[in-house]
Design a protein around this motif. Sequence first.
Motif, PDB file in Angstrom:
ATOM      1  N   PHE A  76      39.649  53.429  -1.192  1.00  0.00           N
ATOM      2  CA  PHE A  76      39.094  52.925  -2.450  1.00  0.00           C
ATOM      3  C   PHE A  76      39.865  53.566  -3.605  1.00  0.00           C
ATOM      4  O   PHE A  76      39.818  54.777  -3.800  1.00  0.00           O
ATOM      5  N   GLY A  77      40.594  52.736  -4.351  1.00  0.00           N
ATOM      6  CA  GLY A  77      41.416  53.251  -5.435  1.00  0.00           C
ATOM      7  C   GLY A  77      42.744  53.766  -4.917  1.00  0.00           C
ATOM      8  O   GLY A  77      43.085  53.629  -3.738  1.00  0.00           O
ATOM      9  N   ASP A  78      43.497  54.394  -5.815  1.00  0.00           N
ATOM     10  CA  ASP A  78      44.806  54.936  -5.460  1.00  0.00           C
ATOM     11  C   ASP A  78      44.640  56.416  -5.138  1.00  0.00           C
ATOM     12  O   ASP A  78      44.636  57.260  -6.032  1.00  0.00           O
ATOM     13  N   ILE A  79      44.511  56.742  -3.853  1.00  0.00           N
ATOM     14  CA  ILE A  79      44.276  58.131  -3.462  1.00  0.00           C
ATOM     15  C   ILE A  79      45.526  58.993  -3.658  1.00  0.00           C
ATOM     16  O   ILE A  79      45.454  60.220  -3.604  1.00  0.00           O
ATOM     17  N   PHE A  80      46.677  58.351  -3.901  1.00  0.00           N
ATOM     18  CA  PHE A  80      47.904  59.090  -4.190  1.00  0.00           C
ATOM     19  C   PHE A  80      48.257  59.011  -5.679  1.00  0.00           C
ATOM     20  O   PHE A  80      49.340  59.422  -6.096  1.00  0.00           O
ATOM     21  N   GLY A  81      47.334  58.498  -6.485  1.00  0.00           N
ATOM     22  CA  GLY A  81      47.621  58.263  -7.893  1.00  0.00           C
ATOM     23  C   GLY A  81      47.473  59.492  -8.770  1.00  0.00           C
ATOM     24  O   GLY A  81      46.919  60.515  -8.369  1.00  0.00           O
ATOM     25  N   TYR A  82      47.978  59.372  -9.992  1.00  0.00           N
ATOM     26  CA  TYR A  82      47.841  60.448 -10.980  1.00  0.00           C
ATOM     27  C   TYR A  82      47.740  59.840 -12.371  1.00  0.00           C
ATOM     28  O   TYR A  82      48.554  58.998 -12.761  1.00  0.00           O
ATOM     29  N   LYS A  83      46.708  60.288 -13.105  1.00  0.00           N
ATOM     30  CA  LYS A  83      46.533  59.829 -14.480  1.00  0.00           C
ATOM     31  C   LYS A  83      45.795  60.906 -15.268  1.00  0.00           C
ATOM     32  O   LYS A  83      44.610  61.142 -15.045  1.00  0.00           O
ATOM     33  N   MET A  84      46.500  61.613 -16.115  1.00  0.00           N
ATOM     34  CA  MET A  84      45.913  62.617 -17.010  1.00  0.00           C
ATOM     35  C   MET A  84      45.041  63.639 -16.268  1.00  0.00           C
ATOM     36  O   MET A  84      43.873  63.850 -16.588  1.00  0.00           O
ATOM     37  N   GLY A  85      45.613  64.241 -15.235  1.00  0.00           N
ATOM     38  CA  GLY A  85      44.925  65.325 -14.534  1.00  0.00           C
ATOM     39  C   GLY A  85      44.028  64.908 -13.402  1.00  0.00           C
ATOM     40  O   GLY A  85      43.372  65.750 -12.784  1.00  0.00           O
ATOM     41  N   ALA A  86      43.976  63.619 -13.106  1.00  0.00           N
ATOM     42  CA  ALA A  86      43.135  63.118 -12.014  1.00  0.00           C
ATOM     43  C   ALA A  86      43.848  61.939 -11.354  1.00  0.00           C
ATOM     44  O   ALA A  86      44.967  61.595 -11.716  1.00  0.00           O
ATOM     45  N   SER A  87      43.176  61.313 -10.387  1.00  0.00           N
ATOM     46  CA  SER A  87      43.811  60.205  -9.673  1.00  0.00           C
ATOM     47  C   SER A  87      43.840  58.924 -10.488  1.00  0.00           C
ATOM     48  O   SER A  87      44.691  58.052 -10.272  1.00  0.00           O
ATOM     49  N   ASP A  88      42.899  58.792 -11.440  1.00  0.00           N
ATOM     50  CA  ASP A  88      42.784  57.569 -12.233  1.00  0.00           C
ATOM     51  C   ASP A  88      41.882  57.880 -13.419  1.00  0.00           C
ATOM     52  O   ASP A  88      41.342  58.981 -13.534  1.00  0.00           O
TER      53      ASP A  88
END
Length: 224
Positions: A48-60
């Motif tokens: 669920f969501g981008d578990i490898f993602g990064y956006k401003m200190g979190a995954s999303d």
Amino acid sequence: MNIPTFLPDNGTIGLVAPSFGANKEPYTTRMKAAIKKFKEKGYKLKIFGDIFGYKMGASDKKESRAKHFIDAYKDKEVDIIWSVGGGELMIEILPFINFEELKKYPKKLYIGYSDNTNLTIPLLTHLEMLTVYGYNFPTFGLNELDESVINTLKLVKGNKIIQYASKFHEPRELKEKRPLDPFTLTEPTKWINLYEKDTKIEGRLIGGVMDILLHHLGTPYKGF
């Protein structure tokens, strides 16, 4: 205390990143290895969501992270929900989660540690539901698993375990390790009893990070 459904053989694990994602080493490599191991054991994984993602200190962004958790909780195919990481910003998602709404759905086991205290505690207090303060999913990608890691999997499968203090622990400062290297257990574990006398405690243990627990006091999310 409501006991949620445990992980059955060949069951489905919902993977979420409500705080930090597995977007850098050693977590990226460990995450991919853990996914491979669980699939080989016959488990199904639903992301669920981008578990490898990064956006401003979190995954999303916070709204998306909250939605991913809610979607996993409501998904009929998902047996348990497992966090892929800790971090610092999970508390941001709480205003976007309606815990009263979640009461309408079957109880679902949630596993994670560190920043995941922001979910293990509200789920416990609002839904009166068992949660597991235990290893995040990427830890299971290590080449060799410590007994404590193995016990976490036993627990989420519904097995009873007896937990003992470790004999050794990993030091804070380590030479560079490869991502899948096992724990380096070299430092003797020493427990200190602040009461300076034999102490016996009975009841349910609520695990979590103390400073996060303190932030919940006096808020709608404490649940008590």
